[in-house]
Scaffold this motif. Sequence first.
Motif, PDB file in Angstrom:
ATOM      1  N   LEU A 127      -2.698  -0.963  -9.216  1.00 44.84           N
ATOM      2  CA  LEU A 127      -3.415  -0.608 -10.491  1.00 44.84           C
ATOM      3  C   LEU A 127      -4.179   0.559 -10.353  1.00 44.84           C
ATOM      4  CD1 LEU A 127      -3.408  -2.285 -13.128  1.00 44.84           C
ATOM      5  CD2 LEU A 127      -2.505  -3.420 -11.111  1.00 44.84           C
ATOM      6  N   LYS A 128      -4.863   1.059  -9.106  1.00 45.60           N
ATOM      7  CA  LYS A 128      -5.368   2.142  -9.254  1.00 45.60           C
ATOM      8  C   LYS A 128      -4.590   3.381  -9.196  1.00 45.60           C
ATOM      9  CE  LYS A 128      -9.325   2.785  -8.498  1.00 45.60           C
ATOM     10  NZ  LYS A 128     -10.153   3.288  -9.203  1.00 45.60           N
ATOM     11  N   ALA A 129      -3.132   3.118  -8.366  1.00 43.59           N
ATOM     12  CA  ALA A 129      -2.225   4.100  -8.254  1.00 43.59           C
ATOM     13  C   ALA A 129      -1.881   4.407  -9.888  1.00 43.59           C
ATOM     14  CB  ALA A 129      -1.161   3.800  -7.448  1.00 43.59           C
ATOM     15  N   SER A 169       0.699  -1.247   0.130  1.00 50.42           N
ATOM     16  CA  SER A 169       0.064  -0.074   0.094  1.00 50.42           C
ATOM     17  C   SER A 169       1.071   1.245   0.078  1.00 50.42           C
ATOM     18  CB  SER A 169      -0.779   0.206   1.430  1.00 50.42           C
ATOM     19  OG  SER A 169      -0.221  -0.157   2.334  1.00 50.42           O
ATOM     20  N   LYS A 229       1.531   6.704  -6.882  1.00 50.31           N
ATOM     21  CA  LYS A 229       0.405   7.694  -7.504  1.00 50.31           C
ATOM     22  C   LYS A 229       1.080   9.163  -7.397  1.00 50.31           C
ATOM     23  CE  LYS A 229      -4.150   8.519  -6.117  1.00 50.31           C
ATOM     24  NZ  LYS A 229      -5.397   8.180  -4.991  1.00 50.31           N
ATOM     25  N   ASP A 244      -9.169  -0.640 -18.029  1.00 57.30           N
ATOM     26  CA  ASP A 244      -9.529   0.988 -18.159  1.00 57.30           C
ATOM     27  C   ASP A 244      -8.346   1.586 -18.433  1.00 57.30           C
ATOM     28  OD1 ASP A 244     -12.355   0.421 -17.612  1.00 57.30           O
ATOM     29  OD2 ASP A 244     -12.122   0.584 -15.228  1.00 57.30           O
ATOM     30  N   GLU A 282      -6.211  -7.361  -2.717  1.00 55.21           N
ATOM     31  CA  GLU A 282      -6.314  -6.281  -2.472  1.00 55.21           C
ATOM     32  C   GLU A 282      -4.910  -5.346  -3.020  1.00 55.21           C
ATOM     33  OE1 GLU A 282      -7.385  -5.873   1.759  1.00 55.21           O
ATOM     34  OE2 GLU A 282      -9.252  -6.825   1.385  1.00 55.21           O
ATOM     35  N   VAL A 328      -9.649  -2.761 -14.019  1.00 57.04           N
ATOM     36  CA  VAL A 328      -8.774  -1.615 -13.737  1.00 57.04           C
ATOM     37  C   VAL A 328      -7.668  -1.631 -14.726  1.00 57.04           C
ATOM     38  CG1 VAL A 328      -7.271  -0.179 -12.237  1.00 57.04           C
ATOM     39  CG2 VAL A 328      -9.387  -1.378 -11.283  1.00 57.04           C
ATOM     40  N   ALA A 334      -3.291   4.095 -12.590  1.00 52.78           N
ATOM     41  CA  ALA A 334      -4.473   4.666 -13.187  1.00 52.78           C
ATOM     42  C   ALA A 334      -4.646   6.153 -12.980  1.00 52.78           C
ATOM     43  CB  ALA A 334      -5.700   3.940 -12.991  1.00 52.78           C
ATOM     44  N   SER A 335      -3.897   6.792 -12.196  1.00 51.76           N
ATOM     45  CA  SER A 335      -3.880   8.334 -11.809  1.00 51.76           C
ATOM     46  C   SER A 335      -3.290   8.958 -13.057  1.00 51.76           C
ATOM     47  CB  SER A 335      -3.132   8.550 -10.778  1.00 51.76           C
ATOM     48  OG  SER A 335      -1.776   8.184 -10.895  1.00 51.76           O
ATOM     49  N   TYR A 343      -4.896  -4.631  -6.389  1.00 45.04           N
ATOM     50  CA  TYR A 343      -5.833  -3.368  -6.980  1.00 45.04           C
ATOM     51  C   TYR A 343      -5.282  -2.118  -6.331  1.00 45.04           C
ATOM     52  CZ  TYR A 343     -10.326  -1.205  -7.368  1.00 45.04           C
ATOM     53  OH  TYR A 343     -11.399  -0.476  -7.502  1.00 45.04           O
ATOM     54  N   GLU A 344      -4.617  -1.975  -5.471  1.00 47.37           N
ATOM     55  CA  GLU A 344      -4.261  -0.615  -5.090  1.00 47.37           C
ATOM     56  C   GLU A 344      -3.159  -0.200  -5.962  1.00 47.37           C
ATOM     57  OE1 GLU A 344      -2.954  -0.128  -0.846  1.00 47.37           O
ATOM     58  OE2 GLU A 344      -4.673  -1.432  -0.056  1.00 47.37           O
TER      59      GLU A 344
END
Length: 542
Positions: free
Chosen positions: A241-243, A210, A217, A271, A235, A268, A245-246, A238-239
Amino acid sequence: MRLQHIGINCSHCKALACALWNNTCIESIELEDNGLVGEDLVPIINVVRTNSNIKSLSLSENEIQVVGAMALDEILRETTCLTHINLSGTKLGDRESEFIAAGLQNNNSVRWLNLSHNIIGTGGSKKLGRAIGDTTSLQSLNLSWNHIRMEGAVGILKGLQKNNSLINVDLSMNGLGFEGSLALEDTLRENSCLKYLDISNNRINWEGVSYVAKGLKKNSTLQMLKIGSNPINMEGCYELLKAVASRKSQILHIALDNIPVNGAVLTVANDIMKARQFSITHGGILDTRDVVGIRKVKPEDPITIVVRYLGTVGIRIIDLFRMFDSDNDGQVSRREFIRGLKRVGVPLSDRDLITVASRLDKHKKGFISYGLLSNGVRSHIREERKEDKRQEVKERNRLEERRRILQTELPEIYKRRYEDDLFMFYTSHSSSNLVTPLRSSTNSTHSMYGKQCSLLPALESGKASLVSIHCQNEAQKTTRFENEQTKSTNSTNKMQSPKSIKRHSLQANMKSNDILRYIQSHLQRKKTQASFDLSSLQNIDT
């Protein structure tokens, strides 16, 4: 020039050094896996220091030792042409890494450095971290397969945080762990030049990933991240990939090798692919929440669940026992006790209820009295409080240890001393056998220690040049004297007694001792001058 896996020895290295002395064609030297040690490699290293045409040096799968590391320190300080150095598998430890770091800190030409498959530990990692933070030319660094962990990992990452030139860094197969993950967050946030980073197989778990995601990010330069073969759960993926995606992120590829992902992670990733160029590798698709890096939670004690439930519903122990004891004889059987717990709605399985009854029936008589029940509950609560306090102290100590590791300061790198100059002079002139030898009257060749050495020219320059010239002059005088003595005693050589032979050998040894005394006096003057310069600077500052 490739001389790999052919088993060359010390004599070959000396001959090769002489051949390369004035060579203007060869730009690369590869001596991989020849079983060479530090003293054997010093002649080659000295040639690289003086030959400006050599751009690349590979000594992998040999053994550098402290002698070779000190010689590398010198060439890194002085060379302006060497750009590629491969020291993979050379058994570099903390002591040897200290010299490499000292030379790297003062170098402006090396762009590619491979220190993989060595035994660099905490001390050497912190020194290398200081050098990494100061260097301005290094672009690619490989530190994989070392012993970099804890304070060493934090030191390397703090150096990367300050660095403004490195583009490619490989830290795979080390032990960054949780502390390294915390430091990596700051590194990714502050670094503005790194493009390729490999931190696979570094014990980065669900707790540390994390922090890596938080750093990603804020990063706007990294293009490829390899973080596979770490115990990361769904999890964590997922974190990450979300970072990525910024909008600020420039990641083009993320490698999650040997880490399974689920549908949410792939959604994600798809996307991101629609918005810009992006690719991902992973360890397969599994339709589950946690597979790799699952959080292991210690199961709660069944008696604790019973006590907490009774407190929630407002039932005292004595009231509970009266509900079970229908005949008022002060005791109930195990079966009645279990049936009563089910009646009041205690959220336990049959197996856990049997465990509670067995633990309260300490004497194994088949029944439970009020005294056993109340004493058992009371002692359990007491032990539970003690365990909570122990866990609290353990967690506090763990946090303090992490805080101490994260506050690791990068130490000053090793500075050359008078004794090291003397040692290196002896090494380059005696161990490497590059000084013109002194001959005795028996025509045997001697080095400074009285060992045999070959007739090769001196290859050193710079600080020891004055001493080298003096040694050569002394050797020439000795050789001229021996030639005259040989001509005058040629006719009576057979009649010479053992005592006279011993006398001539003593004369040669006396001349060798004179040279050693001259070396010591020269370096002593050098030390005195350095002390005087330092005191003068201090007086000027005051």
